[in-house]
Design an enzyme around this catalytic site. Sequence first.
Site, short mmCIF file in Angstrom:
data_model
loop_
_atom_site.label_atom_id
_atom_site.label_comp_id
_atom_site.label_asym_id
_atom_site.label_seq_id
_atom_site.Cartn_x
_atom_site.Cartn_y
_atom_site.Cartn_z
CE LYS A 160 -1.63 -8.90 -3.79
NZ LYS A 160 -2.36 -10.13 -3.43
CB ILE A 191 -0.94 -0.01 1.22
CG1 ILE A 191 -1.86 -1.23 1.19
CG2 ILE A 191 -1.75 1.28 1.29
CD1 ILE A 191 -2.81 -1.30 0.00
CG LEU A 192 2.11 2.67 -3.71
CD1 LEU A 192 2.01 3.28 -5.09
CD2 LEU A 192 3.51 2.14 -3.45
N GLY A 232 -8.51 -0.11 -7.01
CA GLY A 232 -9.53 0.90 -7.31
C GLY A 232 -10.92 0.31 -7.43
CD GLU A 233 -11.94 -1.45 -12.05
OE1 GLU A 233 -12.83 -1.24 -12.85
OE2 GLU A 233 -10.90 -2.08 -12.32
MO1 MOS Z 1 -12.66 1.38 -14.43
S1 MOS Z 1 -14.51 0.69 -15.02
O1 MOS Z 1 -11.64 0.34 -15.29
O2 MOS Z 1 -12.48 2.98 -14.89
#
Ligand code: MOS
Length: 759
Positions: free
Chosen positions: A716, A646-647, A719-720
Site C-alpha cells: 500500500k 512492507i518491502l 509515502g504520504e
Molecule cells: Mo506527493 S504531494 O503526491 O509528491
Amino acid sequence: MSTTTTVDVVGTARDRVDGRLKVMGAATYPIDVNLPGLAHAALVQSTIISGRIRDIAVDDAERAPGVVAVITHLNTPPLAIGPPTEIGPQPLPPFQSDAVLHYGQHVAMVVAETREQANSAAALVEVTYERDTPVLSFDDERATEVTHPWTPDHDRGDVSSALAEAEVRINQIYTTAENTNNPIGLFATVAVWDGDALTVHDTTQNPHGARDALAAAFGVDPAGVRILVPFVGGAFGAGLRVWPHVPLAALAARITKRPVKVVLTRAQMFTAVGHRPNTIQLLSVGASRDGLLAAIDHVSRSSIGMEGELINLVTNGSLTAYACPNVSTRARQIRQSIPIPGWMRAPGEAEGSFALESAIDELSYALNIDPIELRIKNHAHVHPDNALPWSSNALLDCYRLGAERFGWSARTPEPRSMRKMDQLVGYGMGRGALGAYQPPCKAIATIRRDGTAFVRSGGTDMGPGTYTVMSMLAADCLGVPIERVRFGLGDSAMPKAPQEGGSGFTGALGNAVHATCVSVVRAFVNLVSDDAMSPLKGCRLEGITVRNGGIQITDDPARFETYADILTRHGLDEMTIEGESAPPGETSSATMIVQEGRFIPYTPPSTGTLAHAGAFAAHFVEVNVDPDLRTIRVARVVSAVDGGRILNPKTARSQIIGGIAMGIGMALLEETVSDRTGRLVTTSLAEYVVAVNADVRDVDVLFVGEPDAMTPLGTKGIGELAITGMAAAIANAVYHATGTRFRSLPISIEKVLGLQPGH
Ligand code: MOS
C-alpha cells in the site's frame, strides 16, 4: 553449487543501495550538472500581485558584463501547453502575455556567462506595471468558486435530519495555513539543444510528463526530448508539474544556442513551484449518547490560483473514515491572486484529516468516551458506501497495538490532569488514512552473460528509497544476488512510468518490476525447456526456484543452471524483456506472486467482491507544554501503520518518520505568510519554520497488517500516510494538556499566548 534455500531480501531491513553515493557526494542532482559552454539564467519576478506589464526596460541589463540574452514576453515565441498527466493539466507556459496573475510570477530572464553576472544584470531589468486590485479573500465578491471533478459533492443518507436529531453535536470551523514544500535541493534545470533534440536535467517527479510538456512547448518530437534526473533532492509534490522555469531554461538554450542552467533561489521556491493552499473547513458531527456516529457534514473552502485547476482532496477522506450512515461532503476552491498552488504531501488529506480527527476528539470529550474507544465503536468494518469488505484493513490493530506500545492506559482523561515535573502533559491520538492509487507503469529487465541484472523504468526516486526497494524486488524475482542487480531510474528514455506521487509509485513500479522479472524468467524457461544440453530440460515455471543467479528444479536441487551458462550456450549476450503492471484486481500473463524464488499463480479477488483499501495509521502523541512559557514540545510519537506488505522496514520507517516530521511542522510551525497587499513575507527558512531534528524527538513506528489482496505485490502507498491525522493527534494532545482547543493551524506561539486568534 550450494543447495541453501533462497531467502527473500524483500521484507528485510536494508540500507539504501545509493546511500554510499549520497554520503560521498557522488550522487548527481540536477543542480550539480555542469556542461562545456554552460550559460546561467536568473529570473526576474513580479513585485506586484495583479495587473499588467506596461513596459520592460532591458537595455541596462543587456549591456551588463557577461550578459548573453534577456528574455521577456516581448521576444518569446508562442509555447504550447503540454498534455495533461495522470493527475491533471500542466501549468500554463510562461511569457505568453503581459498579464500578471500573482506576486513572484516570472516576468523576465537574464542569461549570462556566470550565475553572479546573471543575478546582477537581473537587478537592472526595470519593469513598469499597471496594477489592478488583487483578490485576496474568500469573501471578496469577485472571488470565483470552482469544484474539481475528483472531489464531487457527495451525499450518503440524510445529513441534515440526522444532525438535527442527533443527541450530541459538534459544529466547528477548522482552518489550515498555506504551507510551502521546502525540499533542501533547490529546483534546477539544465537544458541543451542539438538541432531539434533537447536534453534536460530537471528536478522533477515525472520525467515523462516533463518530456511531453517540453516537446509540446517547442513543437518537437517527444522522442527527441530526454529528461534526466537520477537524483531529485526532495520534492514532496513540488516536482509533479512542469513549472514555468523549465520551459524557460529550454527557451534560453534555444535562443542562445548554448546549454543553459537555471537554479531557483530559496525565495523563488516559495512562489514558483507550488504550495499547499490554505483551507477553511466547517465540520459538523452528530452522535448518539452511547457514541454511535449519526452524521458527518464536511464543507471545505481552499484557495486556488487565478488560472488552472488542482486536485485537492480535502473532504474525500471523510466519506469512508467511519461507519456513519449519513455523510455529506463539499469541496470548493476559491480563486485568489496567489502564487499557483500545487501539491504538498497528502494534498488535501492532510488538511481534511485535521478537521475530521479534531472534531472526533471533541466529540469524545462531549460524550466522555475514550477517543480510541469512540473510533473503534465507529470503525468501518466494510466500505461505508457499498458495504463491500476491504481488500485489507488492520486499522483496529493499529489502534490496539499502537495504544499498547504508547502506554495510552496511563492517560487520565481530564484535560490538564497530567504533569511531568513542571510541564503539562497531554496524550492525543488521531486516525490517518490514504486512499489506494496505482497508475499504469512499465519496466524493462536485462540479464547479461556476466550474470548481472539491470532493471529500469523512467520514473524517479525523489528520496523514499525507490532504488533500494526495487533492487530488492528484482533480486528476489530473478534469483540474482542483490549485489549483482542494478536499478535504473530518472531517465525518460527508459520505459514509461507515472509520476512518483500520490503514494502510488511503489505499487505501480513494484508490480511492473515483478511482472517484468517473471517474464524474464519465463523467457529463460522457454529457452531451456527443450534444450537437451540443459539440466533444466522440460522444466516449467511452476516447478522451478530461482536463486544464486540461475534456475533450479524445485524438487531436484542437483538440476541447476545459471542464467550466464544458459546465455553462453545459446550464444546470447543478454536477455531483455519489457513488461508492465496489471491494474489492481486484474492479471496479465506475468502476474504471479514470487516467494522464496518460486512462482505462485496470483488470483485477484473476483470483480466487485472487495473494496480496494488504502493504507491506515493510528498516531499517538505526547506533548509537553510549559505552563509559563506556553511552548509546546512533541515529546513522543508512536505511529502504528497498516501499509500492507512492507518491502523494506528500514526505508518504510523513514517514510513514516518523514511524514510525522512534516505533520509536526504543519501542526506547530509551518505557515506561508503574505502581507495585506498580497506580497509574500516568508521567503526563507529563517521565516518559514520547518520541523528540524530537535523538534522530532522520540518517534516509534510499528507496522501491522497483511499484504493487500488487490495486487500480487500486496503493498500500500505509505509515502504520504503519516502526515494524515498527525496534526490532529498533536492538536488533540495539546487540548488534553492545556484544556484549550486549537482549531487553526499552525498552533503557533502567538496563538498559544492569545496574541492571535486560533481557538
Ligand atoms: Mo506527493 S504531494 O503526491 O509528491
